[in-house]
Design an enzyme around this catalytic site. Sequence first.
Site, PDB file in Angstrom:
ATOM      1  N   ASP A  56      -3.957 -11.559  11.768  1.00 45.37           N
ATOM      2  CA  ASP A  56      -3.345 -10.250  11.579  1.00 45.37           C
ATOM      3  C   ASP A  56      -2.085 -10.356  10.723  1.00 45.37           C
ATOM      4  OD1 ASP A  56      -2.894  -7.515  11.866  1.00 45.37           O
ATOM      5  OD2 ASP A  56      -1.709  -7.785  13.681  1.00 45.37           O
ATOM      6  N   ASP A  59      -3.527 -10.638   6.770  1.00 42.82           N
ATOM      7  CA  ASP A  59      -4.231  -9.598   6.019  1.00 42.82           C
ATOM      8  C   ASP A  59      -3.268  -8.638   5.330  1.00 42.82           C
ATOM      9  OD1 ASP A  59      -3.351  -8.352   8.298  1.00 42.82           O
ATOM     10  OD2 ASP A  59      -5.317  -7.635   8.951  1.00 42.82           O
ATOM     11  N   GLY A  60      -2.199  -8.278   6.022  1.00 37.38           N
ATOM     12  CA  GLY A  60      -1.216  -7.389   5.411  1.00 37.38           C
ATOM     13  C   GLY A  60      -0.499  -8.055   4.243  1.00 37.38           C
ATOM     14  N   ARG A  64      -0.619  -6.802   0.226  1.00 39.05           N
ATOM     15  CA  ARG A  64       0.546  -6.529  -0.628  1.00 39.05           C
ATOM     16  C   ARG A  64       0.584  -7.465  -1.839  1.00 39.05           C
ATOM     17  NH1 ARG A  64       2.516  -5.995   4.607  1.00 39.05           N
ATOM     18  NH2 ARG A  64       3.201  -8.177   4.634  1.00 39.05           N
ATOM     19  N   ASP A  77      -7.423  -2.847  10.764  1.00 37.29           N
ATOM     20  CA  ASP A  77      -6.350  -3.617  11.391  1.00 37.29           C
ATOM     21  C   ASP A  77      -5.957  -3.006  12.732  1.00 37.29           C
ATOM     22  OD1 ASP A  77      -4.171  -5.716  11.165  1.00 37.29           O
ATOM     23  OD2 ASP A  77      -2.942  -3.921  11.310  1.00 37.29           O
ATOM     24  N   ASP A  81      -6.732  -4.657  16.489  1.00 38.63           N
ATOM     25  CA  ASP A  81      -5.608  -4.932  17.390  1.00 38.63           C
ATOM     26  C   ASP A  81      -5.836  -4.310  18.760  1.00 38.63           C
ATOM     27  OD1 ASP A  81      -4.271  -6.356  15.476  1.00 38.63           O
ATOM     28  OD2 ASP A  81      -2.949  -4.724  14.876  1.00 38.63           O
TER      29      ASP A  81
END
Length: 223
Positions: A56, A59-60, A64, A77, A81
């Site tokens: 997790d 991936d963010g 970006r 996402d 979660d």
Amino acid sequence: MDSMKMVTSQPNVFLFVPNLIGYARVFLMFLAFYYMTDTEMYKITVGCYLLSQLLDAFDGHAARMLGQTSKLGAMLDQLTDRCSTLGLVMALGLLYPTWFLFFQCYAVLDIASHWLHLTASHYSGATSHKQIDLSANPLLYYYYQNRTVLFSMCAGNEVFFAALYLLRFTEGPTVAGYSLFRTLVIVCAPVMVLKSVISLVQLIAAARNIVIVDTEEHSRARQ
């Protein structure tokens, strides 16, 4: 011919790198669910679960860095979660029947607060549930705007539940005379409690934001 080139040049959001990471998280989540009640596979269960949670954090960052942010990725996402935590909490309810009501309440609060917050973000026109105006609530503002705090809180919360799950099968290695898993449960318990408090504050704040939208809509309708 030109229209065909335009179609082929369009990005395939399903194949964005962060979304591929998201699919891997979902696979690991279901793998953990499959073994979760097997008393001999608890190590694999926790390994798959924690790896899914750890991804997790990537991936963010990948979204970006590669310029591949997407609404699908954001929803994937969020759903992963919530569903992964829900699955583990359900298993803990079976493993610790005395605390079943606590796990039920935690699951309801976690899902309700995030769903209402996401809905409030949508109604307010924010592109992300982390971008809604939280200036009136310092606790939520600091929680969502400081990535270190956000990561630490989420990690501590997941470690609490994972350690509690492991503790049902083994005390784990001993460190300085103390059980590792029992120590992790005790140390991370305040984090879990604080995150639950934040979820409650988030739920109330989101409800108020939705009421503001409702009030503005009714006021415009009367004009």
